[in-house]
Every structure is written in C-alpha cells, then in structure tokens.
Motif scaffolding. Sequence first.
Motif, PDB file in Angstrom:
ATOM      1  N   SER A 182       0.709  -1.227   0.023  1.00 42.53           N
ATOM      2  CA  SER A 182      -0.261   0.254   0.109  1.00 42.53           C
ATOM      3  C   SER A 182       0.798   1.314   0.025  1.00 42.53           C
ATOM      4  CB  SER A 182      -0.841  -0.091   1.150  1.00 42.53           C
ATOM      5  OG  SER A 182      -1.601  -0.959   1.184  1.00 42.53           O
ATOM      6  N   ALA A 183       0.349   2.211  -0.676  1.00 40.74           N
ATOM      7  CA  ALA A 183       1.239   3.402  -0.717  1.00 40.74           C
ATOM      8  C   ALA A 183       0.493   4.776  -0.792  1.00 40.74           C
ATOM      9  CB  ALA A 183       2.067   3.553  -2.111  1.00 40.74           C
ATOM     10  N   SER A 184       1.187   5.770  -0.152  1.00 40.94           N
ATOM     11  CA  SER A 184       0.512   6.937   0.006  1.00 40.94           C
ATOM     12  C   SER A 184       1.133   8.249  -0.620  1.00 40.94           C
ATOM     13  CB  SER A 184      -0.051   7.326   1.561  1.00 40.94           C
ATOM     14  OG  SER A 184       1.085   7.430   2.240  1.00 40.94           O
ATOM     15  N   VAL A 185       0.069   9.332  -0.936  1.00 40.96           N
ATOM     16  CA  VAL A 185       1.048  10.489  -1.286  1.00 40.96           C
ATOM     17  C   VAL A 185       0.392  11.516  -0.317  1.00 40.96           C
ATOM     18  CG1 VAL A 185       1.350  12.395  -2.854  1.00 40.96           C
ATOM     19  CG2 VAL A 185       1.004   9.785  -3.761  1.00 40.96           C
ATOM     20  N   GLU A 186       1.198  12.468   0.483  1.00 37.87           N
ATOM     21  CA  GLU A 186       0.804  13.402   1.358  1.00 37.87           C
ATOM     22  C   GLU A 186      -0.297  12.671   2.242  1.00 37.87           C
ATOM     23  OE1 GLU A 186      -0.339  16.845  -1.133  1.00 37.87           O
ATOM     24  OE2 GLU A 186       1.700  17.311  -1.533  1.00 37.87           O
ATOM     25  N   ASP A 187      -0.087  11.596   2.746  1.00 30.52           N
ATOM     26  CA  ASP A 187      -1.106  10.947   3.959  1.00 30.52           C
ATOM     27  C   ASP A 187      -2.396  10.414   3.232  1.00 30.52           C
ATOM     28  OD1 ASP A 187       0.666  11.276   5.838  1.00 30.52           O
ATOM     29  OD2 ASP A 187       0.186  13.296   6.229  1.00 30.52           O
ATOM     30  N   LYS A 188      -2.481  10.485   1.673  1.00 32.37           N
ATOM     31  CA  LYS A 188      -3.621  10.018   1.318  1.00 32.37           C
ATOM     32  C   LYS A 188      -3.338   8.788   0.394  1.00 32.37           C
ATOM     33  CE  LYS A 188      -7.144  10.710  -2.459  1.00 32.37           C
ATOM     34  NZ  LYS A 188      -7.641  11.516  -3.541  1.00 32.37           N
ATOM     35  N   GLU A 189      -4.000   7.604   1.023  1.00 32.27           N
ATOM     36  CA  GLU A 189      -3.485   6.267   0.452  1.00 32.27           C
ATOM     37  C   GLU A 189      -3.841   6.313  -0.985  1.00 32.27           C
ATOM     38  OE1 GLU A 189      -3.072   2.753   2.753  1.00 32.27           O
ATOM     39  OE2 GLU A 189      -4.632   1.979   1.750  1.00 32.27           O
ATOM     40  N   ILE A 190      -2.825   5.776  -1.703  1.00 30.89           N
ATOM     41  CA  ILE A 190      -3.322   5.653  -3.357  1.00 30.89           C
ATOM     42  C   ILE A 190      -3.292   4.240  -3.695  1.00 30.89           C
ATOM     43  CG2 ILE A 190      -2.720   6.320  -5.788  1.00 30.89           C
ATOM     44  CD1 ILE A 190      -3.491   8.685  -3.937  1.00 30.89           C
ATOM     45  N   LEU A 191      -2.465   3.337  -3.300  1.00 27.09           N
ATOM     46  CA  LEU A 191      -2.487   1.993  -3.624  1.00 27.09           C
ATOM     47  C   LEU A 191      -2.914   1.250  -2.376  1.00 27.09           C
ATOM     48  CD1 LEU A 191       0.951   1.665  -5.432  1.00 27.09           C
ATOM     49  CD2 LEU A 191      -1.163   2.202  -6.354  1.00 27.09           C
TER      50      LEU A 191
END
Length: 240
Positions: A10-19
């Motif tokens: 799982s991965a996030s950008v600026e605390d928003k999970e994208i994956l």
Amino acid sequence: MSMLTIKKISASVEDKEILHDISFAFVPGTTYAILGPNGSGKSTLGNTIMGHPDFTLTSGDILFGEISLKDLPPHERAKLGIFLSFQNPLPLPGVSVMDLFRMALVSSKKLDAMTLHKKVKAFAEELNIKDELLKRSLHEGFSGGEKKKIEVLQAALLEPKLAIFDEIDTGVDVDALKLITTFIKKHLPEETTLVYITHSHKLLSILNPSTVLVLKNGHLIKTGDHTLAEEIEKNGFEQI
C-alpha cells in the motif's frame, strides 16, 4: 524466478492512500502493460517501485530478486538495474544531455568516453535526435516527443534489468511511437523486464504485451493476456 515481486503493498501521497494491498510478480524478459482509468494509481505504482520520495510505502514489501527495496533510496535502486521513464520529465537547467550521460556512465566506469560518444551518436541517429539537442540542457524547451526519445536513449545506454515506461506515448505521434518501441526492443537486453504504464490503445496494439494488469481505485483488479486489453478497448474499464 521473478525479477520484481511486490508483496501486499500500500502506498500514499501526502497521507492519502493511493495503492491498496497490491501483489504481483514480474518475470525477466517479459513485456507488461499496466492499464487503468485516470487516477487509478498506475504512476503511483511506478514511482513507489522506484522509491520516489513523494510516495510513501505504508505497508508490504518490494523485492528485486531477493533484495528488499523498502529502505533503499532511488539512486541505489537505479544501481541495482531499475529504470523509470517519467510521464513528464522535468528540465534540468545547466546540465546538458551529454553531461548527464557522462556522469551516469563514464564516472561510474561503465563506459569510456569514446565508446559512450559513439553509442550516443548511433542511437541518436536511429531515433532521429538532432546533435544540437544533445548539447542543450536536459529537457529544457524539448517537445513531448523529444523528451520521450531522450528517455529511451537513456534506457538503452543504462541497459537496466527492469525498465518502467510511464506513458511513453504522451506527445508522440504514431510513427515516432513505432520508432521508439522498435528501438526499445532492439537495444534493451532480452532479459530486461519491460513495464509500460499507459491507457493508449495505439501503444498496446504496437506492443502486444504478454501480460496486462488493470488497476482501478488503487487496487489490482484483474490480470490477463493481450486479449484483456482488447476487451477494455471494446467495453471500457467499467465492465472489468
């Protein structure tokens, strides 16, 4: 044996999970296409594999062979043999294209200066890249097609074990796209794993990938052969 294995990442950008909880194993010498609607997480997956600092791996692991990439910075991943071509490469004022090649290959003693010059000249001619472009600051004022050609030229010089091309078709006409994909097939080693991130049907028809992965809302929802791409072209992502 897998070239690259992603395990429940799982991965996030600026605390928003994208994956969300994605797993898959990429095999050496195989061509893959990653498809999905805009915002589905395709580029996020590529950047997470490469270790882009704006993308945070929040859970899971990424293995390159048996080496965990989780704690490795991007340059160490590149040294292992991972290459990422950006969707929209940023300019690097003051650093010419040839400067970059020299730093990457001559300084690391992968090639001597004479051999590098000969290879760049031959590759540039094959890709219809003008000599003048090689002397200019990297990507500064380049057209979309010129940026993509310089990216694949870098890939050919570096000969990575894993090459990820993020929307290599952006800003490229059909003839140039055929030239670029033919060049990649010809000059990257046979054992190189090729991953194309795209939503372009024209690219898929040229590539005829062995395996297609479909992302939607950050989830890997389906995998299949090239017929899956044909199904998507006919019916859209909503039917998958």
